[in-house]
Scaffold this active site. Sequence first.
Site, PDB file in Angstrom:
ATOM      1  N   SER A 159      -2.562  58.827  55.225  1.00 30.78           N
ATOM      2  CA  SER A 159      -3.681  57.933  54.908  1.00 30.78           C
ATOM      3  C   SER A 159      -3.459  56.582  55.583  1.00 30.78           C
ATOM      4  CB  SER A 159      -3.836  57.834  53.395  1.00 30.78           C
ATOM      5  OG  SER A 159      -5.046  57.207  53.068  1.00 30.78           O
ATOM      6  N   HIS A 201      -8.943  61.001  55.837  1.00 30.65           N
ATOM      7  CA  HIS A 201      -9.956  61.497  54.876  1.00 30.65           C
ATOM      8  C   HIS A 201     -11.248  61.790  55.640  1.00 30.65           C
ATOM      9  CE1 HIS A 201      -7.353  59.940  51.614  1.00 30.65           C
ATOM     10  NE2 HIS A 201      -7.263  58.833  52.319  1.00 30.65           N
ATOM     11  N   GLU A 228      -8.232  65.490  54.894  1.00 30.00           N
ATOM     12  CA  GLU A 228      -7.236  65.452  53.811  1.00 30.00           C
ATOM     13  C   GLU A 228      -6.383  66.726  53.822  1.00 30.00           C
ATOM     14  OE1 GLU A 228      -9.278  64.638  50.142  1.00 30.00           O
ATOM     15  OE2 GLU A 228      -9.818  62.612  50.801  1.00 30.00           O
TER      16      GLU A 228
END
Lengths: 316, 316
Positions: A159, A201, A228
Site C-alpha cells: 500500500s 488498491h 489488493e
Amino acid sequence: MPSRRDSLRALAGLLALPAAGWAAPPAPATRRSGHLIAVGGAEDRERDRLILRRFVELSGGPRARLLVLTAASADPEGSWAGYQRVFAELGAQHVEPIDFRSADEAHDPAAVERLLAADGIYISGGDQRRLMAALWETPAARALHRAFHLRGACIGGTSAGAAALSRQMLAIGEPALRPYRDAVSLDIGLGLLAYAIIDQHFNERHRLGRLLSAVALRPDLLGVGIDEDTALVIERGRAIEVLGNGAVTLLDGRQMRSNVRDTDPEDPLQLLDVRLHLLPAGSRFELTDTDTDTPQPPPALRRTLELLVRPGPIRG
Amino acid sequence: MPSRRDSLRALAGLLALPAAGWAAPPAPATRRSGHLIAVGGAEDRERDRLILRRFVELSGGPRARLLVLTAASADPEGSWAGYQRVFAELGAQHVEPIDFRSADEAHDPAAVERLLAADGIYISGGDQRRLMAALWETPAARALHRAFHLRGACIGGTSAGAAALSRQMLAIGEPALRPYRDAVSLDIGLGLLAYAIIDQHFNERHRLGRLLSAVALRPDLLGVGIDEDTALVIERGRAIEVLGNGAVTLLDGRQMRSNVRDTDPEDPLQLLDVRLHLLPAGSRFELTDTDTDTPQPPPALRRTLELLVRPGPIRG
C-alpha cells in the site's frame, strides 16, 4: 551528504562485520540479485500468505534478517504486531521492527546499520507522505538503496509502502472517474523503482482515472496499478512476476499524445494511444534468454518491462 | 426476406411519397450523410440538453420527422412522455413514439413505413435484450438499416439503445473488477455499428473490466465505453465527435495477445498490448482531408477510428 567514496568505504566496513544489535545469523547462502515486491495492500495474512511467504524466500529464507519498517503507519506498534505474528508463523527466525518518526531518527547510525545489514525490509502501509517526511534525503533512505543495490536485499512494500518505492510517488490522488491534471499530486519517493509510478488498491478503488492522470503528467514513467492482495515482484534487470489474487495493470504512455499541457487543471484529459497490459497473478516474464521455460514477452510488453525492471541510480 | 432489388424498389416508392400517417412536413433541405449517436445513458434533459439538441440538428432540425423508439423500455409510455416533453422544448415539431412489444408488432407494415420515413430515430434505454427480442430479424429492424444507410437518417440510442446499435451487443455483463471470459455475454444487436461493442454508464459503473472481457472475446471489434451524459457521434465513414460531460474510452485489441482461449471461464485474463484512447467531450476527429480545421488523429488513433466509422453491411 557523504561522498560516494565515503559511502562505499563505510559499506565495505559494514559488509565485513556483522551489524551491532543483530543476533548475527550467517548470511543466506545464495547471492541475492535484488528484488522489489510492490504489494497493492490488504495482502493475505491468514490463509496461504503467498506474498509474505515469497518475501521471506526472496530475502533468503527462514534465517534471513528481516526488518518491518513501520514509518508510514500511524500506529507503528500495531502494524509491527501484525507482521510479527505472521512472519513468525511463516518460520522467519530473525524479524525485527524498525521505525522512524522524524528525519532526526533517520540519522541514527544504529538504525542505519540495521538497515544496511538486513536481507529483507518490508515497508508497511499507512501514508506514503508520513514515510517520506521521516526518510527523505536521510542516511536511512540511503541505507535502503545500498541494501538493495549493493547487497541485493529484498525490499517489499505494501500500500503506502508500495507507492513509496518509486522515485516519482503518487502522494495524493482524487478518486477520479476520468483523468484530469489536478487529480494527482506527485512527490519524491524512495526511488528504488526509478521509472514507474505505483498506485495500489487499484481495481478495488477504481483508480484507473487517477493513474492515467499521473501518466499524463509523466508519460516517461510507467503507470503501475496493483490490486489488493496482489504483488508485483521485480527481479532487478531481469524478470517480473505477479503473485496473489488480483492483477497488475501497466499503462505505458511513452507513445501517447495528450492535451495535458493545454487544458485547465480540472478539465478532462484527452489521452491517445496508451498501451495497456493486464497481468493477472501467475504472470511471469523473463527479459533474459537464459531461462527458456519462462515465456518471452511480446515486443510491446517487452519494451514496457524493460523500463520496469531497469534499476535506477543508487542514491547512497 | 425481400431481395435487395425489392428493397430498393420499395424504398424508391417511399422516397417519392410521404409515408401514410405523417403530417408530411417537407424533407429537410440538406442531404444527410447518416449519423449514429451512441449515448452512455442519463443524458441531460433539463439544462443544456446538448446531446438531444444535436440529435434534432443532425436529423434535420425542427421540421425533421423524429421517432422515439421505446421497445427497450419496461415502461414505454413513461419513456415516451419524458422525451416528448424535452423534444418539444427543443423545438422539434414532428415527434412521435413508436414501440414494439413483440416480433409480430415489428412486422406491422404501417410501423415499418413510419421507420422508413423518419429523419431521426431515438432508441430509449431499458434492456437491450427486450429490444432485440422484439426486433431481431424483423422488417422493423431492416427498416432501421434502410433509414440509416439509404436515407442518411440519424439514429440515436441511449444506454440499452446505445448497446443495441452494434452488431455484437453486450447483452449481459457482470460488474467485473478484472476481466474474465464469462464476465460478459454477447448477443446480436441491430448492427448499425458493425465493428464495435458498446458499453454504457462506463466510468460511473466502473465497467473497464467487463469491456476488456468483451474485447478479449472479440479482439477484432473495438471496445467503446461511453460515460453517462456523453455521446459518441459517428458520421458514417468520415468523422467522430464526443459531446456532453464525460468521455468515450476506446479499447483497440487488434494487436493484443491474450490467454482467453487457454483459461477457465472465471479465471482472470492476461491481456497484453491493448491500445487505449480516452476522448473527453469536445474531442472531434475527421478521417477525410477535406476539413483542415479539424485535427487529424495520430496514426494509432486513426487506425482505431477507421474501424469505428466504417459502415457495416446493410441488413435490409
